[in-house]
Write a protein that holds these residues in place. Structure first.
Motif, PDB file in Angstrom:
ATOM      1  N   ILE A 199       4.348  -0.227  -5.717  1.00 35.18           N
ATOM      2  CA  ILE A 199       3.152  -0.576  -4.940  1.00 35.18           C
ATOM      3  C   ILE A 199       2.359  -1.628  -5.699  1.00 35.18           C
ATOM      4  O   ILE A 199       1.837  -1.376  -6.789  1.00 35.18           O
ATOM      5  CB  ILE A 199       2.294   0.663  -4.657  1.00 35.18           C
ATOM      6  CG1 ILE A 199       3.083   1.655  -3.810  1.00 35.18           C
ATOM      7  CG2 ILE A 199       0.997   0.266  -3.945  1.00 35.18           C
ATOM      8  CD1 ILE A 199       2.373   2.963  -3.552  1.00 35.18           C
ATOM      9  N   SER A 247       0.848  -1.194   0.000  1.00 33.78           N
ATOM     10  CA  SER A 247       0.000   0.000   0.000  1.00 33.78           C
ATOM     11  C   SER A 247       0.881   1.240   0.000  1.00 33.78           C
ATOM     12  O   SER A 247       2.085   1.174   0.271  1.00 33.78           O
ATOM     13  CB  SER A 247      -0.926   0.018   1.224  1.00 33.78           C
ATOM     14  OG  SER A 247      -0.171   0.162   2.416  1.00 33.78           O
ATOM     15  N   LYS A 248       0.257   2.376  -0.263  1.00 32.88           N
ATOM     16  CA  LYS A 248       0.993   3.638  -0.277  1.00 32.88           C
ATOM     17  C   LYS A 248       1.585   3.948   1.085  1.00 32.88           C
ATOM     18  O   LYS A 248       2.753   4.336   1.200  1.00 32.88           O
ATOM     19  CB  LYS A 248       0.062   4.768  -0.722  1.00 32.88           C
ATOM     20  CG  LYS A 248       0.723   6.128  -0.764  1.00 32.88           C
ATOM     21  CD  LYS A 248      -0.275   7.207  -1.196  1.00 32.88           C
ATOM     22  CE  LYS A 248       0.378   8.583  -1.165  1.00 32.88           C
ATOM     23  NZ  LYS A 248      -0.600   9.647  -1.531  1.00 32.88           N
ATOM     24  N   GLU A 264      -8.308   3.437   1.405  1.00 30.47           N
ATOM     25  CA  GLU A 264      -7.949   3.232   0.000  1.00 30.47           C
ATOM     26  C   GLU A 264      -8.846   2.179  -0.650  1.00 30.47           C
ATOM     27  O   GLU A 264      -8.956   2.118  -1.874  1.00 30.47           O
ATOM     28  CB  GLU A 264      -6.491   2.800  -0.115  1.00 30.47           C
ATOM     29  CG  GLU A 264      -5.479   3.871   0.283  1.00 30.47           C
ATOM     30  CD  GLU A 264      -4.048   3.377   0.199  1.00 30.47           C
ATOM     31  OE1 GLU A 264      -3.825   2.263  -0.315  1.00 30.47           O
ATOM     32  OE2 GLU A 264      -3.142   4.100   0.648  1.00 30.47           O
ATOM     33  N   GLU A 270      -5.807   4.838   7.015  1.00 32.57           N
ATOM     34  CA  GLU A 270      -5.515   5.114   5.607  1.00 32.57           C
ATOM     35  C   GLU A 270      -5.553   3.887   4.706  1.00 32.57           C
ATOM     36  O   GLU A 270      -6.143   3.948   3.615  1.00 32.57           O
ATOM     37  CB  GLU A 270      -4.163   5.816   5.487  1.00 32.57           C
ATOM     38  CG  GLU A 270      -3.847   6.275   4.062  1.00 32.57           C
ATOM     39  CD  GLU A 270      -2.577   7.092   3.978  1.00 32.57           C
ATOM     40  OE1 GLU A 270      -2.008   7.176   2.879  1.00 32.57           O
ATOM     41  OE2 GLU A 270      -2.154   7.655   5.006  1.00 32.57           O
ATOM     42  N   ALA A 315       4.567   1.805   1.838  1.00 25.22           N
ATOM     43  CA  ALA A 315       5.749   2.269   1.096  1.00 25.22           C
ATOM     44  C   ALA A 315       6.364   3.493   1.750  1.00 25.22           C
ATOM     45  O   ALA A 315       7.584   3.587   1.917  1.00 25.22           O
ATOM     46  CB  ALA A 315       5.362   2.577  -0.346  1.00 25.22           C
ATOM     47  N   GLU A 316       5.526   4.448   2.134  1.00 28.32           N
ATOM     48  CA  GLU A 316       6.030   5.678   2.734  1.00 28.32           C
ATOM     49  C   GLU A 316       6.742   5.394   4.046  1.00 28.32           C
ATOM     50  O   GLU A 316       7.813   5.947   4.322  1.00 28.32           O
ATOM     51  CB  GLU A 316       4.876   6.658   2.956  1.00 28.32           C
ATOM     52  CG  GLU A 316       4.298   7.219   1.660  1.00 28.32           C
ATOM     53  CD  GLU A 316       3.048   8.046   1.888  1.00 28.32           C
ATOM     54  OE1 GLU A 316       2.513   8.000   3.024  1.00 28.32           O
ATOM     55  OE2 GLU A 316       2.596   8.726   0.948  1.00 28.32           O
TER      56      GLU A 316
END
Length: 379
Positions: free
Chosen positions: A170, A153-154, A305, A301, A157-158
């Protein structure tokens, strides 16, 4: 293409990584690729078809470990590095895919011993940052041997980029959309006119089952024709059973891991709840969406998504018993809302079908293979 997959998590352990590994492996086999799955534990293959079990290589003994609010797995045993090196030399993989490559023990060992191109999928968001930062600093040279990094997921990754660097591709977890409805049957003992509230997932301290039990204890006093069904197993199950008040114990059912029957529990239920405090993705949410379940999920979050609040799920503060009670009350009282949430959820899930997710993996493998040759173990 010959693909090696290394994971600490596989059946009979249930969870997002297990599902990712299993379904990706199945789809790769359907497309004619050769795979080997390297994992810990015994030769038990409950929940796995013959086509997969024939391709599993077991190393060491898999034991539970508690970390990050969850029950994880690590493999122990003598000569794990030597055995891993022997397997990698014998199999001569075109590419090696490591799941949670920054956690012990097998993925890290494979990363140290491999000379073929490697990618790693990062599945986890952490809530123990100081300890994690110290740990990753120690193993960063091993993680740096990866030729590619994937995050589910974003937000995963962050966060992972803060510790191990990027860039990240991703590629989300997926779901076998059709399986969750095709052939699903209602379970007789639960088909009696009561409202069934379902929890599916590992009973860990971070997954919200304690909040749900407390909320249901209050709800059941007002709505007597309700029932809580818990599907999932793990070392902490005894603790969650102890949270159930005696006066409602006959309305709370702990059903174990269930495996192939999970779709039947969804078919038999009216509301599904999954509200972890932290998550990097939401494979349990995807499974509920595939079954057309009205969902109560965490307002975090990774879940936002996947679903939209008030359209395809009710999103709540995962630490709030009051919000869980209010969401349950709404869905118990409102048949139309349950139907609408389930219908919208099922419309949104097709983009996460494993066929599409496997396409993304294969395209990424090709990019990695085109950009890198062999290296010496430990280089």
């Amino acid at each position: 293409m010959k693909i090696g997959i290394v994971t600490e998590y596989f059946f009979p352990t249930i969870g997002g990584i297990t599902e990712n590994v299993h379904h990706t492996a199945m789809e790769l086999l359907r497309r004619g690729h050769e795979i080997r799955l390297i994992t810990g534990g015994t030769s038990e293959s409950r929940g796995v078809g013959q086509e997969i079990s024939d391709r599993i290589i077991h190393i060491g003994k898999s034991i539970p470990t508690f970390f990050n609010g969850s029950c994880g797995r690590i493999s122990t045993g003598f000569d794990l590095s030597k055995r891993m090196r022997g397997i990698l030399e014998a199999e001569q993989f075109d590419i090696l895919h490591l799941h949670s490559p920054h956690f012990p023990t097998l993925p890290l060992i494979a990363a140290m011993q491999s000379s073929c191109p490697m990618v790693g999928t990062f599945h986890t968001c952490m809530n123990v940052k100081p300890l994690y930062m110290w740990y990753v600093k120690k193993i960063r040279p091993v993680v740096d041997r990866l030729d590619g990094k994937i995050a589910v997921s974003k937000i995963c990754a962050e966060e992972s980029a803060q510790y191990v660097g990027g860039p990240f591709e991703i590629i989300p977890n997926g779901v076998d959309v059709g399986w969750w409805t095709n052939g699903a049957k209602k379970i007789g003992k639960f088909d009696d006119g009561k409202i069934n509230i379902l929890f599916i997932g590992r009973p860990d301290t971070r997954n919200g089952l304690d909040i749900l039990i407390r909320a249901f204890s209050n709800i059941h006093r007002r709505f007597r024709k309700t029932r809580l069904i818990v599907v999932g197993d793990g070392p902490l199950l005894f603790y969650f059973k102890s949270l159930v008040p005696d006066e409602i114990s006959d309305s709370v059912f702990f059903e174990g891991s269930a495996l192939e029957a999970r779709r039947d529990y969804m078919k038999s239920s009216h509301i599904m709840c999954f509200t972890p405090e932290i998550a990097s993705f939401g494979i349990t949410i995807l499974e509920g969406m595939s079954a057309g379940m009205p969902l109560i999920a965490s307002d975090i979050e990774p879940f936002a998504e996947l679903v939209t609040n008030e359209e395809s799920a009710l999103l709540i503060n995962p630490k709030s018993v009051d919000e869980m009670e209010r969401a349950l009350t709404r869905l118990i009282n409102d048949d139309e809302l349950r139907t609408s949430l389930g219908a919208w959820a099922s419309r949104r899930v097709d983009r996460y079908d494993w066929k599409r997710v496997t396409d993304m993996h294969l395209e990424y493998y090709s990019r990695i293979l085109n950009g890198r040759g062999k290296k010496e173990p430990g280089e």
